[in-house]
Design a protein around this motif. Structure first.
Motif, PDB file in Angstrom:
ATOM      1  N   GLU A 371      -6.116 -18.024   3.969  1.00  0.00           N
ATOM      2  CA  GLU A 371      -5.812 -16.655   4.374  1.00  0.00           C
ATOM      3  C   GLU A 371      -6.686 -15.654   3.620  1.00  0.00           C
ATOM      4  O   GLU A 371      -7.124 -15.907   2.495  1.00  0.00           O
ATOM      5  CB  GLU A 371      -4.334 -16.342   4.103  1.00  0.00           C
ATOM      6  CG  GLU A 371      -3.393 -17.135   4.991  1.00  0.00           C
ATOM      7  CD  GLU A 371      -1.929 -16.849   4.682  1.00  0.00           C
ATOM      8  OE1 GLU A 371      -1.158 -17.810   4.573  1.00  0.00           O
ATOM      9  OE2 GLU A 371      -1.555 -15.670   4.573  1.00  0.00           O
ATOM     10  N   THR A 372      -6.926 -14.506   4.257  1.00  0.00           N
ATOM     11  CA  THR A 372      -7.703 -13.443   3.630  1.00  0.00           C
ATOM     12  C   THR A 372      -6.752 -12.535   2.851  1.00  0.00           C
ATOM     13  O   THR A 372      -5.875 -11.906   3.435  1.00  0.00           O
ATOM     14  CB  THR A 372      -8.453 -12.619   4.692  1.00  0.00           C
ATOM     15  OG1 THR A 372      -9.339 -13.477   5.402  1.00  0.00           O
ATOM     16  CG2 THR A 372      -9.247 -11.495   4.031  1.00  0.00           C
ATOM     17  N   THR A 373      -6.941 -12.502   1.551  1.00  0.00           N
ATOM     18  CA  THR A 373      -6.042 -11.751   0.673  1.00  0.00           C
ATOM     19  C   THR A 373      -6.822 -10.778  -0.194  1.00  0.00           C
ATOM     20  O   THR A 373      -7.841 -11.144  -0.773  1.00  0.00           O
ATOM     21  CB  THR A 373      -5.262 -12.729  -0.242  1.00  0.00           C
ATOM     22  OG1 THR A 373      -4.518 -13.628   0.581  1.00  0.00           O
ATOM     23  CG2 THR A 373      -4.316 -11.971  -1.162  1.00  0.00           C
ATOM     24  N   VAL A 374      -6.330  -9.555  -0.269  1.00  0.00           N
ATOM     25  CA  VAL A 374      -6.939  -8.547  -1.146  1.00  0.00           C
ATOM     26  C   VAL A 374      -6.003  -8.284  -2.321  1.00  0.00           C
ATOM     27  O   VAL A 374      -4.822  -7.999  -2.124  1.00  0.00           O
ATOM     28  CB  VAL A 374      -7.212  -7.234  -0.395  1.00  0.00           C
ATOM     29  CG1 VAL A 374      -7.747  -6.177  -1.356  1.00  0.00           C
ATOM     30  CG2 VAL A 374      -8.194  -7.463   0.742  1.00  0.00           C
ATOM     31  N   VAL A 375      -6.538  -8.406  -3.516  1.00  0.00           N
ATOM     32  CA  VAL A 375      -5.787  -8.153  -4.745  1.00  0.00           C
ATOM     33  C   VAL A 375      -6.155  -6.761  -5.246  1.00  0.00           C
ATOM     34  O   VAL A 375      -7.333  -6.483  -5.494  1.00  0.00           O
ATOM     35  CB  VAL A 375      -6.150  -9.198  -5.822  1.00  0.00           C
ATOM     36  CG1 VAL A 375      -5.370  -8.937  -7.095  1.00  0.00           C
ATOM     37  CG2 VAL A 375      -5.895 -10.600  -5.303  1.00  0.00           C
ATOM     38  N   CYS A 376      -5.172  -5.885  -5.375  1.00  0.00           N
ATOM     39  CA  CYS A 376      -5.457  -4.509  -5.780  1.00  0.00           C
ATOM     40  C   CYS A 376      -5.422  -4.362  -7.286  1.00  0.00           C
ATOM     41  O   CYS A 376      -4.358  -4.407  -7.900  1.00  0.00           O
ATOM     42  CB  CYS A 376      -4.455  -3.545  -5.142  1.00  0.00           C
ATOM     43  SG  CYS A 376      -4.641  -3.457  -3.354  1.00  0.00           S
ATOM     44  N   ILE A 377      -6.591  -4.169  -7.869  1.00  0.00           N
ATOM     45  CA  ILE A 377      -6.717  -3.968  -9.311  1.00  0.00           C
ATOM     46  C   ILE A 377      -6.807  -2.465  -9.558  1.00  0.00           C
ATOM     47  O   ILE A 377      -7.722  -1.800  -9.064  1.00  0.00           O
ATOM     48  CB  ILE A 377      -7.960  -4.698  -9.841  1.00  0.00           C
ATOM     49  CG1 ILE A 377      -7.768  -6.208  -9.736  1.00  0.00           C
ATOM     50  CG2 ILE A 377      -8.270  -4.299 -11.287  1.00  0.00           C
ATOM     51  CD1 ILE A 377      -6.547  -6.757 -10.460  1.00  0.00           C
ATOM     52  N   THR A 378      -5.842  -1.939 -10.286  1.00  0.00           N
ATOM     53  CA  THR A 378      -5.634  -0.494 -10.293  1.00  0.00           C
ATOM     54  C   THR A 378      -6.115   0.253 -11.522  1.00  0.00           C
ATOM     55  O   THR A 378      -6.152   1.489 -11.497  1.00  0.00           O
ATOM     56  CB  THR A 378      -4.132  -0.193 -10.106  1.00  0.00           C
ATOM     57  OG1 THR A 378      -3.394  -1.059 -10.990  1.00  0.00           O
ATOM     58  CG2 THR A 378      -3.696  -0.460  -8.684  1.00  0.00           C
ATOM     59  N   GLY A 379      -6.495  -0.445 -12.613  1.00  0.00           N
ATOM     60  CA  GLY A 379      -6.924   0.289 -13.797  1.00  0.00           C
ATOM     61  C   GLY A 379      -7.776  -0.558 -14.729  1.00  0.00           C
ATOM     62  O   GLY A 379      -7.789  -1.784 -14.647  1.00  0.00           O
ATOM     63  N   ASN A 380      -8.485   0.115 -15.628  1.00  0.00           N
ATOM     64  CA  ASN A 380      -9.483  -0.546 -16.468  1.00  0.00           C
ATOM     65  C   ASN A 380      -8.933  -1.109 -17.774  1.00  0.00           C
ATOM     66  O   ASN A 380      -8.081  -0.508 -18.401  1.00  0.00           O
ATOM     67  CB  ASN A 380     -10.593   0.453 -16.788  1.00  0.00           C
ATOM     68  CG  ASN A 380     -11.844  -0.240 -17.270  1.00  0.00           C
ATOM     69  OD1 ASN A 380     -11.924  -0.662 -18.422  1.00  0.00           O
ATOM     70  ND2 ASN A 380     -12.794  -0.382 -16.383  1.00  0.00           N
ATOM     71  N   GLY A 381      -9.471  -2.244 -18.165  1.00  0.00           N
ATOM     72  CA  GLY A 381      -9.035  -2.941 -19.368  1.00  0.00           C
ATOM     73  C   GLY A 381      -9.215  -2.169 -20.659  1.00  0.00           C
ATOM     74  O   GLY A 381      -8.499  -2.374 -21.638  1.00  0.00           O
ATOM     75  N   LEU A 382     -10.190  -1.259 -20.670  1.00  0.00           N
ATOM     76  CA  LEU A 382     -10.422  -0.497 -21.903  1.00  0.00           C
ATOM     77  C   LEU A 382      -9.244   0.421 -22.229  1.00  0.00           C
ATOM     78  O   LEU A 382      -9.172   0.975 -23.313  1.00  0.00           O
ATOM     79  CB  LEU A 382     -11.709   0.322 -21.782  1.00  0.00           C
ATOM     80  CG  LEU A 382     -12.967  -0.522 -21.932  1.00  0.00           C
ATOM     81  CD1 LEU A 382     -14.196   0.301 -21.599  1.00  0.00           C
ATOM     82  CD2 LEU A 382     -13.084  -1.071 -23.349  1.00  0.00           C
ATOM     83  N   LYS A 383      -8.328   0.583 -21.291  1.00  0.00           N
ATOM     84  CA  LYS A 383      -7.187   1.457 -21.519  1.00  0.00           C
ATOM     85  C   LYS A 383      -6.034   0.747 -22.223  1.00  0.00           C
ATOM     86  O   LYS A 383      -5.129   1.401 -22.733  1.00  0.00           O
ATOM     87  CB  LYS A 383      -6.692   2.024 -20.190  1.00  0.00           C
ATOM     88  CG  LYS A 383      -7.734   2.865 -19.478  1.00  0.00           C
ATOM     89  CD  LYS A 383      -7.094   3.929 -18.663  1.00  0.00           C
ATOM     90  CE  LYS A 383      -8.100   4.680 -17.833  1.00  0.00           C
ATOM     91  NZ  LYS A 383      -7.416   5.783 -17.138  1.00  0.00           N
ATOM     92  N   THR A 384      -6.035  -0.569 -22.197  1.00  0.00           N
ATOM     93  CA  THR A 384      -4.908  -1.297 -22.804  1.00  0.00           C
ATOM     94  C   THR A 384      -5.420  -2.407 -23.706  1.00  0.00           C
ATOM     95  O   THR A 384      -4.928  -3.534 -23.665  1.00  0.00           O
ATOM     96  CB  THR A 384      -3.987  -1.892 -21.725  1.00  0.00           C
ATOM     97  OG1 THR A 384      -4.738  -2.815 -20.914  1.00  0.00           O
ATOM     98  CG2 THR A 384      -3.391  -0.819 -20.850  1.00  0.00           C
ATOM     99  N   THR A 385      -6.412  -2.071 -24.534  1.00  0.00           N
ATOM    100  CA  THR A 385      -6.980  -3.101 -25.411  1.00  0.00           C
ATOM    101  C   THR A 385      -5.937  -3.616 -26.407  1.00  0.00           C
ATOM    102  O   THR A 385      -6.054  -4.740 -26.885  1.00  0.00           O
ATOM    103  CB  THR A 385      -8.181  -2.541 -26.198  1.00  0.00           C
ATOM    104  OG1 THR A 385      -7.786  -1.338 -26.841  1.00  0.00           O
ATOM    105  CG2 THR A 385      -9.353  -2.272 -25.276  1.00  0.00           C
ATOM    106  N   ASP A 386      -4.919  -2.828 -26.691  1.00  0.00           N
ATOM    107  CA  ASP A 386      -3.851  -3.269 -27.601  1.00  0.00           C
ATOM    108  C   ASP A 386      -3.270  -4.618 -27.160  1.00  0.00           C
ATOM    109  O   ASP A 386      -2.896  -5.449 -27.982  1.00  0.00           O
ATOM    110  CB  ASP A 386      -2.688  -2.265 -27.610  1.00  0.00           C
ATOM    111  CG  ASP A 386      -3.135  -0.821 -27.675  1.00  0.00           C
ATOM    112  OD1 ASP A 386      -2.564  -0.042 -28.460  1.00  0.00           O
ATOM    113  OD2 ASP A 386      -4.061  -0.456 -26.932  1.00  0.00           O
ATOM    114  N   ALA A 387      -3.203  -4.805 -25.858  1.00  0.00           N
ATOM    115  CA  ALA A 387      -2.578  -6.024 -25.348  1.00  0.00           C
ATOM    116  C   ALA A 387      -3.362  -7.272 -25.725  1.00  0.00           C
ATOM    117  O   ALA A 387      -2.819  -8.371 -25.771  1.00  0.00           O
ATOM    118  CB  ALA A 387      -2.456  -5.942 -23.821  1.00  0.00           C
ATOM    119  N   LEU A 388      -4.650  -7.077 -26.020  1.00  0.00           N
ATOM    120  CA  LEU A 388      -5.490  -8.240 -26.338  1.00  0.00           C
ATOM    121  C   LEU A 388      -5.726  -8.380 -27.837  1.00  0.00           C
ATOM    122  O   LEU A 388      -6.485  -9.234 -28.276  1.00  0.00           O
ATOM    123  CB  LEU A 388      -6.841  -8.112 -25.634  1.00  0.00           C
ATOM    124  CG  LEU A 388      -6.792  -8.224 -24.111  1.00  0.00           C
ATOM    125  CD1 LEU A 388      -8.146  -7.881 -23.518  1.00  0.00           C
ATOM    126  CD2 LEU A 388      -6.380  -9.613 -23.681  1.00  0.00           C
TER     127      LEU A 388
END
Lengths: 430, 430
Positions: A371-388
């Motif tokens: 199936e053709t599926t689109v994954v919506c990525i809504t924001g940039n990783g540089l905004k939540t570097t704390d998580a890493l």
């Protein structure tokens, strides 16, 4: 560029009462949300594949179906972000036709919120507001601060006090007044409703909400156009308030109604963090209502315990034959890394949620591999570097000598020290 | 999408010796740099305004003038970033026709390096390299790591050990091997030259440098196209190695030669940090050589004390009647804030340099207020948040009560508490 000539107005979703155009978000009669409705027939013929292709490479190519006040000249090139074929991620999760809609690089502030804010502020100016604001988990704050600065509007932005440092800085740097509230997002939002009334400020997601929300449709328009004017089989969308997923569907329905794409029942899949999953829970339980939760997740941009569009989103998901899933904080971080390692896209925690949920939907057989599926990525990783934080070893520094480098590489990554690679010099490259 | 059919090869800038296409960056005869040269006549007729307009909204619309190996199918939508009219910044600095070319939102990793890397890696694959790398002050590391991941190439990236935390994370997250070197960028670069030879890796800015550098021309093509196929009067460009500014001029000259724009002598202005200003110094002194410096500036992405293209850049700047300026760390931070507060664009330290230098060029009368000037913003502010640390007060959290908010706002920003704003409801908004 002239503004849209399309007629539109606010109407109550439940009782149908009309309000013209005012900074109001709920019906005074029945308290249901107001929504922007368009005279679609006045649009037919003016919103075509050709007219859109002739437009600029940003959201204003779709202005005929956006609530743009007469006289407003949109000049900020928002959106029209890349839609990339995700072959590597697809191989890993068993998906042969996977796409990523990448709002992590949206202009100007690297999240899909730039879309909704640009539409809201166009209306704020028309209504005469000189100060605008929002309640925000971060991305919205960034966007309102940046766009208000460019438009010369004052901005007062309210956020939960534990917001990530990068999101706080990325709001203050534009000169906005940022107010940290000792509570979670739902507390902040409630307070903003009161402030909007008392101070007569334009809160993009409170009293300007119906206009603001329409900006999300552009994600849907772009997906359809970038797929070559066809609809995907599935869309996976992160859910905070529950508005984005509904507006993508609204966009698809408008395109069908106006004949730009063939009819297709697209299945919608909602993605949440388990630590704040009221909508996902409602979908799984088959409820028409939301049981509010107290958010507890690193995915703070999705940390809305009592989502305004929650019940409507849950209902819509089931109507389309879709589903919702939620994932743990550990899976969220893995999701971020997986998307980065396979497709070179560094997304924030919300994107980690969406990626991890997509993987699960395929592995549970809710979506078939072809199936053709689109994954919506809504924001940039540089905004939540704390998580890493702490996830990657920062190793010792190496002396700038070849021998020191040789020793170091053998020590940390022997696989990089291969036999000398054969170079394919195909008789000159061309 | 098919690859370019344009004939191109490496040639020595000094003695003219031809090398075909090989991973080599310096002439074996006279040690001067090699450069990609095109058979422009074979391009004429295939690189037109119409053919470009029919291309995708990314750098590959200009593929006819990029060194793309036969058979390579570019599918990553890099570049074609916004060119925004900067009216507010212009008002502040006395510039009536100011534009910002905003690579702070370049796809995929938010700097102009994405352009050069995509071209370099296309060639790396053609040459058969399975491991690629670079010496980097940050942005290049991010881009190589991300794009290599997507292409399935191993990546080994070397950086100065004091690199900003965000840039380190934004490299490791893609799975690249990051090696911190105990030295400055020049030490790192020297080491990479040795490693490239011994390990047979494709270092995008060492043995692949001539191909890599060509990607920068796309900044120039886009500026010309987005201005409506005309050239600006001036361009202000930050200088690290000195390559970008030269390639923008090369792009303009190609467009003139092929008849896409009218001839104009564009003036080029280089921007550096005073703490690392070898090229700026050479321009001001009228030298044809570079006096290397030991970098000491917060603008670490420009901290190249011995710039490879330095002498050529200085010469070119003077030839065009341009100039170079350099600014202090204090001015850099002010520059970041000024751009954010006026245009809602949050740039990194290098962008602060370019903004502050632009302001100075106007205030010193080197550029007249009515001239059309494009300011090249090359990277995103989220990458160098360290530079703004402590700049903004993070104030106390406020209880989620209207009375508490009222009291707080009066205390911190009385100007936001105005008389109730009059709303202009112009008989309905439309």
């Amino acid at each position: 560029m002239v503004s849209s000539c399309t007629k539109y107005e606010l109407r109550c979703n439940e009782c149908g009462k009309s309000y013209g155009n005012v900074p109001l978000s709920a019906c005074s009669e029945c308290l249901a949300p107001l929504e922007v409705q368009y005279d679609l027939e006045s649009v037919r013929g003016r919103f075509t594949r050709e007219s859109i292709a002739a437009g600029p490479a940003n959201i204003w190519r779709y202005k005929e179906l956006l609530p743009i006040p007469e006289g407003f000249q949109p000049d900020l090139p928002v959106g029209f972000t890349p839609l990339v074929r995700a072959k590597n991620l697809g191989k890993r999760i068993g998906a042969d036709n996977l796409y990523v809609k990448n709002d992590a690089v949206c202009f100007p502030t690297l999240s899909f919120k730039d879309r909704v804010v640009s539409v809201a502020l166009a209306n704020a100016q028309a209504f005469g507001f000189t100060t605008v604001g929002c309640s925000s988990t971060g991305n919205l704050a960034n966007s309102v601060a940046a766009q208000a600065a460019r438009l010369g509007l004052r901005a007062c932005i309210l956020v939960p006090s534990d917001l990530e440092a990068a999101k706080i800085l990325n709001t203050q740097v534009y000169g906005a007044r940022l107010v940290r509230i000792d509570g979670n997002y739902d507390h902040v939002n409630r307070l903003c409703t009161q402030i909007a009334d008392e101070y007569n400020w334009g809160f993009v997601n409170v009293n300007l909400r119906p206009y603001y929300a329409e900006g999300s449709k552009t994600v849907g328009y772009e997906i359809a156009e970038q797929l070559g004017w066809r609809l995907p089989d599935n869309v996976v969308v992160p859910m905070a308030g529950g508005s984005l997923i509904r507006k993508i569907r609204k966009a698809f329905r408008e395109l069908i109604a106006l004949g730009l794409v063939e009819h297709k029942n697209v299945r919608f899949f909602g993605a949440q963090a388990t630590g704040c999953s009221p909508i996902s829970h409602a979908v799984k339980e088959g409820w028409d209502y939301i049981e509010p939760q107290r958010p507890n997740t690193i995915a703070r941009s999705l940390a809305i315990g009592n989502p305004a569009d929650g019940p409507a989103a849950a209902k819509m998901i089931r109507e389309t034959g879709g589903w919702a899933e939620d994932v743990s904080d550990v899976e969220i971080v893995s999701g971020i890394q997986e998307l980065a390692e396979t497709e070179g896209i560094f997304t924030e925690t919300a994107g980690g949620v969406t990626t991890a949920v997509t993987a699960r939907l395929y592995s549970h057989g809710r979506i078939s591999r072809d199936e053709t599926t689109v994954v919506c990525i809504t924001g940039n990783g540089l905004k939540t570097t704390d998580a890493l934080e702490g996830r990657f070893e920062v190793e010792r520094a190496v002396k700038p000598k070849l021998a020191a480098f040789d020793e170091y590489i053998r020590e940390v990554d022997g696989s990089l020290v291969g036999a000398a690679q054969e170079l394919v010099l195909a008789g000159g490259v061309q």
